[in-house]
Each structure stands twice: as C-alpha cells, then as structure tokens.
Design a protein around this motif. Structure first.
Motif: not given
Length: 960
Positions: A801-808, A908-911, A914-917
C-alpha cells in the motif's frame, strides 16, 4: 485472560455500557417518533428520490427533529450515525464558551515596559506587547494602544519591540487541516497575539492596458509578506487568478490574468509566524503615534514574566464577537475561542485543552461519548458528530440563561449571515435560525424553527458524501420548509414507505451492522457473483472516503492503459557527446519520467531497478572524469504540485506523505536510523541514508535512564530539508528508523548523483551547480535507464500500500494518456477506464493513493472496477498484486485460521475514522465473489471496523 473470551464478551460489555449511558440521558431523548407522519413521509420520499439521481445518489444524511414543546422527536433518520459536521461544530464551541466564560467575557491585550522612562519621555529599554487570544484585535486597536502609550509620556524607545504570545501553545494549525487551504484567510494560523485575523487582504487591479502587469495592494501594509506578481492584464472582463504561498514561507505568489475591464479582485492571504506580523503592524502604529524608534529597533518574541501593564486594551464582549463568529461562520474566531477555553479553564491554550472543556459541557447535556472534536471551527475532517448529539445540545441550551444570547448569533433564513440568500419567499424565511456548515462533500444545518402550530423545533441535518452540493442544500431547505409548516404538511400523493430489500446474505450480515458498537458508522457494502448477481448490499451507493482502496482504481487503470510490461525511463543527456578525454565542458542533463523505483543501494532500496550508483558507474565506464558545466535536472514530465490536494499539513514529516516529482529518489525520502547512546545524558546516536549533504540533521535528542518516558521524535521543519531529532530516548530502547520526506525531489536526486560521481572519481568545476531546467532540443542523448516492468511495481504497490508509488503512477497515466503529468489528468484517465469497463463515474477522485479525504467513492464503484478487471487481459497480474489474507502484504496478520485465509485477495485501507477492504473471495462451493466494504465514522476502537470486515469475509468464504 483468554483472548477469544474477551472478544466474545466485548459486544455484550459495549451493549451494557450503552444501556447505562441511555439510562443517564434526560427523558426528552426517549420520546417516540411518529410512525408515518406526513413530515416523515415527505422527507423519506425526498431522500428516496435523491437516491435515484446519478448526481445525488451518493449523499447520506443524519437528521433529527425534536419538538421542544411536546418534548419528543418528530422525525429522525440515521440520527445515531457519525458525520463530518463542517462548521456545525462551531455550535459545540460557542455554546461551551457562553457556558464557561459568560456573555460578558472580554479578551485583553497588554503593554508593558522593560526598563525606565526618563523625565524626557525616553524609554531606556524594551516595549512589550502581550496577547491573550483576542480574535478581534484590529490595526485600529493597535493604534489606540500606541496613542495611549504616547499619552502616558513615552516619546522614544531605545530598545526593541517584544511580543509575548505564550498564552497559547505554538501549534498554529488544527489537526489534519489541508495544506492547500493554508494560503487563504479561512485557514489562518493561530497565535495568542493576533491582528486582522492573522491575514492580509491583497487587492489586484488591472493595468492601464492589455499586456501590463496587474497592480497589487496589500492591507494592512506590512513587511512580513512578500508579493510576487505574475498577473497580466488581458482583454475583456474575466479574471482567472491563482494564489499560492509556498509551505513554510511568507511569499504570496499571484499568477494568472485579469481583464482590463474587470473589477478589482481581492483575496485574504495568510502568513507564517503571525505574531511577527502583529509586531510589524504594531511597529508602524507606534511610529504613527509619534513615538520615535531607533533605526536598529527589532521586533522579537519573548515571554513577559513579571510587571504591571502600562496599558490594557479590552475587546468587545464575547456576546458581540460571537455574532460575527456564527453569522459569518468565522473559522479564526472559533479556533481562538477554543484555545481561550483551554487557557482559562484548563491552564493550557491548546486545541486539546479546549476540546476537553467542550467535552465537560457536553456531558452536562447528556453527551458522554461517541463523537470526536479536534478543532473549534469544523475545518478538520477528524471532527465526527451525530445529528442526535447536536439536537441534545440544542435542547440543553433551552434551559440555560444564555440561550437568547446564543440564538441571537445564528443566521436568520433569508435575512442575514450565511443564510441570507436561502429560503427567501418560503414559510421558513425569517423563521429558521440555524448554523450552516459547508466544505467539499459536506453540508450541514442545525438550529431552530417555529412550526405552524407555534411549537419550537430543534433540528440538525448533517449531509456527507455529496457529489453536487446543490442537492444537499436543497434537501436542507426542503426539510426547513416542512418544519416551518409542521404539522400541516400534506401527505405525498401515492406515497408508500419503501420496503427494506432483503438479499441472500441479509440474515447473516445485517446483525453484524446492527451491533451497538457500529451505531456511529456508515458502512457501504456490496457482494456480487462474477455473473452479476447481488448477494448483498447496504448503502452501496453512499459516497465515502475510501482510504487506500482507491489504489485499486489507480492500479487497474495503469494495467489497462499502460500494459503490464510498461517500463519507466530515466534519460541522460549532454550538450555534446561524452568527450574522449573525459572532460565535459557543457552541461549534463538527467530527465525523469516518473520512475517510482529510482533508488540508492542501501536500506532504502525495496526493489531492483535503476539506482543512482548504477548511473554513476555507467558514466565512469564511459570515461567521464570532469564536468565543467552544470548538472541540470529535468522534471518537466510532471507538474510542480509536490503534495496531493487535501493532504494534511501535520503529516508532512511522515513517509506516507511523500513529495512528488517526475525525477524522484527513494520514494521521496531519506532514512534516519537512530539508537540510544550507551549511557544516559549523551545525545541519541543517528545515521543518515543516503549519506548526503542535501539534508541537515539537528540532533537535540537525549538518551535518558531506562524506564523513563520515551518522547523521542523526528520532525522536519516545514518547507525545508532540516530534520530535527528531539525528546528523550531511554537507554534500554532498541534502535529503529524513520523515513522522512524531503523538499524538491529532483534536486535531492541530483545532489546524491553528484556525490556518487565524486565518489567514483568524477570532479565538478567550482562554479558547477545543480539546477532545474529542461533538456534542450540540441542536447545529445547519452543513455536511457529503464525500470522493472509495471507488473512488478504494482505488485509492491498493492501489497505494501505504497502511497508514493500510487501517486507517481497516477501522474504517469496523465502524462502518457493526456499529455499532462498531473493528478487531475491521471484521475481523468482512471475515470475513462472505469467507464470503458461499464462502471459509473459519478465519484470524486483527487489523488492516486487515497491519502486525501477529498476522495468520495462508493462500494459499488469499487466493486464495478473489480468486476471489470476480471474481464481484462491484465487480470492475472492485478489479482497477483493484491494482498492475500493471512499470507502477505497488509493482510498478512488478518483472517488467520478462518476460511478466508489464503483465499481472500483484497486491498485494505485505513485512516482515522476510515477503514476499507475490497477484493475477491472464493466461497466454500468454489464460486468467486467480488466484494467491497467501506466504513466511515466514529468507533470506540478501530478494531470495530476491521472486525466487522473480517466477520463478513468469513461468512462469504464459508458459503456453500
């Protein structure tokens, strides 16, 4: 104690606590709702109709209406669910302020002298200005203060102007406020010494003729802010102006165009360290009052410890200040008031102390828990409340002696404040008094209305998940009119209450959602077979914050649009071919195309691919010995937006909030390794990777005795590459590391490359510099380095779940498919891809990782993308990239020893809140299902959300 026993008992314990809490609530909260009244039928039909419109179907609302005369609820709808309230939270703040401070409270601002005044009126010492959080202090008030000092005989100051803002803490912005809001007045920084609401107003006027640079004026005049004017005058009367303030800087950049026939354009702009802005204005007013200052007089901050004030200015009373606060929904006033509550009642002028005071008042209103408040204005999306809680507070207000004061501050429908232009010509005009609240995806309205029968009704309408804001406002206005005509509402013709649809899995999943601990949650769920049969859905169209589940859309589109074997390139150029003697007299260029895997060969490396060392070694192999020109870095393939819109300012020191650029290294971060020294009293030991001079480490952290509190922290000064190590690290703690983002990622890559080349024996001329620029058309291409294939990159992206990779990746989609390497262009590509797979695109996608809370998407949208991917040629690679329950990635430790283990493939997703699957799961009978579960809201513990998901996943995997 047995862990399984605790988990089985937890729901019953929570239920018991809920029963006890309900028993403590005043009797008014237990009134019965009219079964199917005309009011209920009208509102329910309106809500039902909204769900049939593609532009409004995603919104979801919490509504509570309480009859203060009959002491009962007359209508409720999802009133116990938590919602982001926006500015409705100001009612929590202002009611608490009246309760604890009283309507007559006044803020003071004091002037002290540090030194002696001789008979000639010369102060041999400093003049001190101390603030106590007055939000309304104006330049005119400072002028009055200066005049009063002059009247007391001070004619000259032979010292400095000192400022004391210590009554509040030094946290300038609220929790999770968005960095892209910061330039604007509604998001001004906070300080106990403030003037002009800590913003200045910039007026832009067109030049005399087309082509002229626009004219700028700033009020109050100051030297704190620097204006950079890039606005040009154009034909016509249209104005398109962008206002920027680089993070951590006091430069305002205005760019764009203003029509020669246009009226003036105004914008309220903010600044860093606003107390110094106060000092700037104060210095002017002191001079204007005729008090002479020495040329070397400085404006500096201090703390006044003793002394008697020479003069004190008092603000207007709280009752008057609150009129502007609530009528105009002033964020600055609300935040200063919250910190004032903390300072006066808890001895600490902080957000935390202020919200503690509010909590004390809410307890008296019967609101013990089940909400979150982190600021005073509602600008933070961490605030979560229910409509029922808001109504309880409004009912509590009716018995307080300050009720009329508070109600006088509320906007009046069709008359003033934020309701001035609403409900005109309706039964609600001049009848509804209520606080509004509005920001992206959120709209709220809470207050009072006098019904047709003369009864006073307290109401709260909080709407989230808004795709088009007009539908939320129209819903609120419709309800307001219904309340104003209550109980004479006409029953809607032909209305029949909609029957709750049941599904194959309703009997198993509904009880999970109905658990008391899930009361505050909005949960969007859909479960489908690959044949399209819906086995279960619940609020599947509600537009929710998805967190990292958004990466499913980003990576699916990347595979479909770029192909699984796509590679990123990084190019090397020179003004001339590499010289045979190894001496390069021209520039050397490095051009990036968004490779997210570019790395150094150390602990920061997470995948193979192109490394800085590899590039340096290749250049050495070509015989390069010296560069007499510059090292020019071309990052033009992407835009210059370093952070995603809506990312939180207080996350900027953390690895998951990286800086972005087409040429970026080590996922935009450096690594700081640390460990305690061998004995207490010594500095904490640290090591930086890569070993580069691009960042500066300031080590203020101490090693302390074993057992002492660990307060060690790593923070980066905003807008800089200075990293501070602070706090205490006990000697018995193990070493660890943090990755810290850096500013200007291309320059970071260039600095590390230059250092690597020097290490390889390549020298640079003394005047050689590292600059940002474009590769000229005449340049000679030396080499091209390529990354791993996209399938490998996405595998890492989704598993970790790497944010940098996703934004690039998102910006790359924009660059390749739209010719614009931006998040907005990338999001367009993703929506085009969703549409091509048969999905709807009535959702908001702002970034690629899910880090921003501006994203709004439904479980149905996610499921449609997952379903569409099963028909894509890239499905195998996509499915392989997803974490596997109980096996790897972010699902490694979940669903072990259940039928979902080694079965569920999902993201997954979590903040906070917020939580998602979402993903794929195979039933016991062998049928593959697509599912999406997105949970938003307040829960007593984040495990409530993940447990809910895991229970549902286990049910799906167990299906025969």
């Amino acid at each position: 104690m047995n862990h399984l026993f605790v988990r089985r008992m937890l729901p019953w314990l929570l239920l018991l606590l809920l029963v006890l809490q309900v028993a403590a609530v005043p009797a008014f909260a237990q009134g019965e709702t009219t079964p199917v009244s005309s009011l209920s039928a009208n509102v329910e039909k309106y809500l039902s109709d909204l769900q049939k419109n593609q532009e409004s179907m995603g919104l979801y609302a919490g509504i509570a209406v309480y009859d203060l005369t009959d002491k009962k609820y007359v209508y409720t709808h999802n009133e116990k669910r938590n919602y982001i309230p926006a500015s409705n939270i100001k009612l929590f703040t202002t009611i608490s302020a009246l309760d604890r401070l009283g309507p007559g409270y006044q803020w003071k601002t004091e002037v002290y002298i540090d030194g002696k005044v001789n008979p000639g009126g010369i102060l041999q010492g400093n003049l001190l200005l101390k603030g106590y959080g007055d939000p309304s202090l104006s330049p005119e008030d400072l002028q009055e203060l200066a005049t009063a000092i002059k009247a007391q005989g001070i004619k000259q100051v032979n010292g400095d102007l000192l400022l004391d803002e210590s009554y509040f803490d030094d946290t300038r912005l609220g929790t999770s406020w968005m960095w892209d809001d910061e330039p604007y007045g509604y998001s001004a920084q906070l300080s106990a010494l403030a003037v002009h609401k800590n913003f200045a107003t910039v007026t832009t006027k067109p030049g005399l003729k087309t082509g002229d640079t626009a004219k700028l004026k700033i009020e109050p005049a100051n030297t704190t802010l620097t204006l950079t004017n890039k606005v040009k005058t154009v034909d016509g009367s249209d104005t398109v102006i962008t206002v920027e303030r680089p993070r951590g800087k006091n430069e305002i950049i205005l760019s764009g165009t203003i029509g020669v026939k246009s009226s003036d354009y105004q914008e309220d702009v903010t600044m860093e360290d606003p107390a110094l802005f106060v000092g700037d204005v104060w210095k002017q007013k002191v001079t204007e009052a005729g008090i002479e200052l020495k040329p070397k007089t400085e404006v500096k901050k201090t703390i006044v410890k003793t002394g008697v004030p020479l003069h004190t200015h008092l603000s207007k009373p709280l009752s008057e200040v609150m009129v502007e606060l609530n009528k105009e929904s002033d964020n600055f006033y609300a935040e200063m008031l919250l910190k004032t509550l903390g300072a006066t009642q808890k001895g600490q002028g902080s957000f935390e102390a202020g919200t503690e005071v509010v909590a004390d008042v809410l307890k008296r209103a019967g609101i013990e828990s089940g909400y979150a408040q982190v600021d005073g204005s509602g600008l933070s999306r961490f605030d979560l409340i229910t409509a029922e809680q808001m109504v309880k507070l409004l009912v509590f207000l009716q018995d307080q002696d300050y009720r009329e004061v508070l109600e006088a501050t509320l906007p009046i429908a069709g008359v003033d404040g934020t309701l001035k232009s609403r409900l005109k010509g309706t039964a609600a005009e001049k009848n509804v008094i209520a606080k509004t609240g509005s920001m992206g995806g959120v709209n709220s309205l809470s207050g009072f209305v006098t019904a047709k029968n003369g009864h006073k009704l307290a109401f709260s309408i909080i709407v989230n998940g808004i795709y088009k804001s007009k539908y939320a406002r129209e819903l609120q206005d419709f309800i307001a009119i219904q309340l104003a005509t209550y109980p004479e509402n006409l029953f809607p013709a032909g209305y029949t209450p909609e029957q709750l649809q049941t599904y194959q899995l309703s009997g198993l999943i509904d009880p999970i959602l109905d658990k008391p601990e899930a009361d505050g949650l909005t949960t969007g769920i859909i479960v489908k077979t690959l044949g399209g049969e819906v086995l279960y859905e619940h609020d599947a169209d509600s537009l929710l914050t998805p967190a990292s589940n958004l990466k499913l859309l980003t990576t699916a589109a990347a595979f479909n649009q770029l192909g699984t074997e796509y590679t990123f390139k990084t190019e090397l150029y020179g003004d001339t071919p590499i010289a045979q003697n190894g001496v390069q007299n021209g520039n050397m260029y490095v051009k990036g195309y968004g490779d997210p895997t570019l790395h150094t060969e150390d602990a920061l490396q997470v995948q193979d691919g192109v490394s800085i060392e590899q590039i340096a070694a290749w250049l050495k192999e070509q015989g390069l010995k010296r560069v007499n020109g510059n090292l020019v870095l071309d990052e033009s393939y992407f835009d210059q937006q370093r952070l995603g819109l809506g990312w939180a300012w207080d996350d900027e020191s953390y690895y998951y909030n990286p800086t972005l650029g087409a040429l970026a290294l080590n996922r935009g971060t450096v690594m700081v390794e640390y460990e305690p020294a061998k004995k207490a009293g010594d500095r904490v030991k640290w090591n930086l990777l890569p070993k580069t001079s691009y960042v500066q480490i300031i080590n203020e952290a101490q090693t302390v005795e074993a057992g002492q509190e660990n307060t060690f922290a790593i923070q980066r000064n905003r807008g800089t590459n200075t990293i501070r190590l602070t706090g205490n690290l006990p000697v018995d703690q193990e070493g660890d590391y943090e990755r810290v983002p850096v500013e200007e990622p291309a320059k970071y890559a260039g600095a590390v490359l230059k250092e690597a080349l020097v290490k390889e024996g390549v020298s640079f001329a003394p005047k050689s510099s590292i600059t940002i620029g474009n590769v000229p058309v005449s340049a000679v291409k030396w080499n091209e380095f390529t990354s791993l294939p996209l399938r490998d990159i996405v595998n890492y992206l989704n598993k970790r779940s790497d944010n940098f990779y996703a934004e690039m990746l998102l910006k790359t989609l924009g660059g390749v498919k739209k010719g614009e390497g931006s998040a907005s262009a990338g999001a367009e590509v993703v929506q085009d891809d969703i549409a091509s797979m048969g999905g709807n695109t009535n959702f908001d996608m702002i970034d690629g990782s899910g880090l921003t809370r501006y994203n709004l998407i439904s479980a149905r949208h996610i499921a449609s993308a997952l379903e569409g991917m099963t028909k894509s040629g890239a499905f195998a690679a996509f499915d392989e990239s997803l974490p596997i329950a109980g096996v790897d990635g972010t699902l490694k430790n979940r669903l072990k020893e259940t039928p979902a283990e080694n079965n569920l493939h999902g993201k997954t997703g979590s903040m906070t809140g917020v939580n998602s699957l979402s993903g794929y799961i195979t039933t016991k009978s062998g049928e593959k299902l697509v599912f999406s579960i997105i949970v938003n809201g307040y829960a007593i513990d984040s495990e409530v959300m993940t447990d809910l998901q895991d229970e549902i996943a286990t049910i799906l995997a167990s299906m025969e």
